[in-house]
Design an enzyme around this catalytic site. Sequence first.
Site, PDB file in Angstrom:
ATOM      1  N   ARG A  90       0.865  -1.174   0.000  1.00 50.87           N
ATOM      2  CA  ARG A  90       0.000   0.000   0.000  1.00 50.87           C
ATOM      3  C   ARG A  90       0.904   1.227   0.000  1.00 50.87           C
ATOM      4  O   ARG A  90       2.051   1.173   0.470  1.00 50.87           O
ATOM      5  CB  ARG A  90      -0.906   0.013   1.228  1.00 50.87           C
ATOM      6  CG  ARG A  90      -1.844  -1.192   1.347  1.00 50.87           C
ATOM      7  CD  ARG A  90      -2.658  -1.133   2.624  1.00 50.87           C
ATOM      8  NE  ARG A  90      -3.605  -2.245   2.727  1.00 50.87           N
ATOM      9  CZ  ARG A  90      -3.349  -3.399   3.332  1.00 50.87           C
ATOM     10  NH1 ARG A  90      -2.158  -3.592   3.897  1.00 50.87           N
ATOM     11  NH2 ARG A  90      -4.259  -4.356   3.383  1.00 50.87           N
ATOM     12  N   LYS A 105      -2.189  -2.201   7.517  1.00 54.39           N
ATOM     13  CA  LYS A 105      -3.616  -2.006   7.778  1.00 54.39           C
ATOM     14  C   LYS A 105      -4.062  -2.930   8.897  1.00 54.39           C
ATOM     15  O   LYS A 105      -3.711  -4.119   8.921  1.00 54.39           O
ATOM     16  CB  LYS A 105      -4.424  -2.291   6.508  1.00 54.39           C
ATOM     17  CG  LYS A 105      -5.877  -1.866   6.603  1.00 54.39           C
ATOM     18  CD  LYS A 105      -6.569  -1.994   5.261  1.00 54.39           C
ATOM     19  CE  LYS A 105      -8.010  -1.498   5.337  1.00 54.39           C
ATOM     20  NZ  LYS A 105      -8.687  -1.595   4.027  1.00 54.39           N
ATOM     21  N   HIS A 140      -2.329   2.636  -6.386  1.00 56.27           N
ATOM     22  CA  HIS A 140      -2.817   1.374  -5.822  1.00 56.27           C
ATOM     23  C   HIS A 140      -2.930   0.294  -6.892  1.00 56.27           C
ATOM     24  O   HIS A 140      -2.957  -0.897  -6.570  1.00 56.27           O
ATOM     25  CB  HIS A 140      -4.167   1.598  -5.138  1.00 56.27           C
ATOM     26  CG  HIS A 140      -4.517   0.548  -4.129  1.00 56.27           C
ATOM     27  ND1 HIS A 140      -3.836   0.398  -2.934  1.00 56.27           N
ATOM     28  CD2 HIS A 140      -5.471  -0.422  -4.139  1.00 56.27           C
ATOM     29  CE1 HIS A 140      -4.359  -0.596  -2.248  1.00 56.27           C
ATOM     30  NE2 HIS A 140      -5.351  -1.120  -2.959  1.00 56.27           N
ATOM     31  N   ARG A 188      -0.349  -2.429  -6.716  1.00 55.81           N
ATOM     32  CA  ARG A 188      -0.618  -3.508  -5.754  1.00 55.81           C
ATOM     33  C   ARG A 188      -1.542  -4.543  -6.382  1.00 55.81           C
ATOM     34  O   ARG A 188      -1.329  -5.754  -6.216  1.00 55.81           O
ATOM     35  CB  ARG A 188      -1.227  -2.905  -4.493  1.00 55.81           C
ATOM     36  CG  ARG A 188      -1.611  -3.897  -3.394  1.00 55.81           C
ATOM     37  CD  ARG A 188      -1.983  -3.113  -2.139  1.00 55.81           C
ATOM     38  NE  ARG A 188      -2.849  -3.835  -1.230  1.00 55.81           N
ATOM     39  CZ  ARG A 188      -2.419  -4.620  -0.253  1.00 55.81           C
ATOM     40  NH1 ARG A 188      -1.117  -4.802  -0.075  1.00 55.81           N
ATOM     41  NH2 ARG A 188      -3.268  -5.233   0.557  1.00 55.81           N
ATOM     42  N   HIS A 216      -4.152  -9.183   3.761  1.00 62.24           N
ATOM     43  CA  HIS A 216      -5.604  -9.152   3.839  1.00 62.24           C
ATOM     44  C   HIS A 216      -6.073  -9.866   5.111  1.00 62.24           C
ATOM     45  O   HIS A 216      -5.532 -10.910   5.476  1.00 62.24           O
ATOM     46  CB  HIS A 216      -6.241  -9.833   2.625  1.00 62.24           C
ATOM     47  CG  HIS A 216      -6.220  -9.008   1.386  1.00 62.24           C
ATOM     48  ND1 HIS A 216      -6.446  -9.524   0.120  1.00 62.24           N
ATOM     49  CD2 HIS A 216      -6.022  -7.673   1.205  1.00 62.24           C
ATOM     50  CE1 HIS A 216      -6.374  -8.563  -0.779  1.00 62.24           C
ATOM     51  NE2 HIS A 216      -6.115  -7.432  -0.153  1.00 62.24           N
ATOM     52  N   TYR A 263      -9.006 -11.124  -7.266  1.00 60.89           N
ATOM     53  CA  TYR A 263      -7.976 -11.316  -8.281  1.00 60.89           C
ATOM     54  C   TYR A 263      -8.264 -12.511  -9.192  1.00 60.89           C
ATOM     55  O   TYR A 263      -7.653 -12.636 -10.253  1.00 60.89           O
ATOM     56  CB  TYR A 263      -6.604 -11.430  -7.606  1.00 60.89           C
ATOM     57  CG  TYR A 263      -6.279 -10.163  -6.856  1.00 60.89           C
ATOM     58  CD1 TYR A 263      -6.067  -8.969  -7.541  1.00 60.89           C
ATOM     59  CD2 TYR A 263      -6.272 -10.130  -5.464  1.00 60.89           C
ATOM     60  CE1 TYR A 263      -5.837  -7.786  -6.864  1.00 60.89           C
ATOM     61  CE2 TYR A 263      -6.031  -8.945  -4.778  1.00 60.89           C
ATOM     62  CZ  TYR A 263      -5.821  -7.781  -5.482  1.00 60.89           C
ATOM     63  OH  TYR A 263      -5.604  -6.608  -4.806  1.00 60.89           O
TER      64      TYR A 263
END
Length: 292
Positions: free
Chosen positions: A139, A164, A232, A235, A258, A267
């Site tokens: 990120r 995150k 982004h 990524r 995640h 994805y």
Amino acid sequence: MELDAEHAAILRRMDEDLVLRGLSGNTRESYHTHARLFLTFCGHPVDSLGTEDIRRFLTFLLTEKHLNPVTVNVYSAALRFLFAVTLNRPLNYIQIPRAKCHKALPPVLTRTEVAALLAAATDVKHRALLCTIYGSGLRVSEAAALHVGDIDSLAMRVLVSGGKGNKDRYTLLSQTALIALREYWRAYRPHHADGWLFPGSNASGHITSAGIRFAFHAALTRSGIQTHASIHTLRHCFATHLLEDGATLLQIKELLGHASLHSTTVYLHLANLTAGIQSPLDAVISRDMSNA
């Protein structure tokens, strides 16, 4: 517009609640701003605020301000926190539905386009930044906050501290990114008291997310790529290209940091998974023709 003393006190209390729950600085700033706009919009004492005020405010954002439903849902989350936590006041959430959002797939650059983008980053610092973001799937805030010690060239991995959800993780270190980082190091010698890998123009801190976005868009413009992309996007490219190369969703989930595998499954829709797979129509027609 200045808030009155009561509303200002409520916002201070909300800031404390956000800090106590360990929410990120970006989330705290966003919730504070959204709650402030709500209080200004309503303009009457806190004791009289309720579900109808929230509905009226969110409807105003959608119909008068024409904000994106995704953005309006962030406002809604901030107000739910304000009422449920800071004001300790129950709400009828059935009457405050989340706006339905169009789930568009994010743009992804081809490998050729990624190579062109990186080649268009003429400044060695910018090239090292973009190589690291794409090569490790970072990120923008994670790339900005990298320390020199986070780059492990022996194990070929990058430590992401406080990502995150305030979680640490390891991700890949690309050999190409390592070469770009060493070129950057020789050119800039970025020694900083706090050990930032990419110090900002202000000697007291690291490069800003806005600074990284500027470097990305400058390279994107020079590359001539027409795809509507953001920083982004790199990524997303990292994850998509890994999946096409045979990495599992679980591996990609851990590398991206995640919290849920559900976030990683997007994805599957972005990767080109049709290579080497024959449509059953072709098989049926081929079989029919061979039997003729």
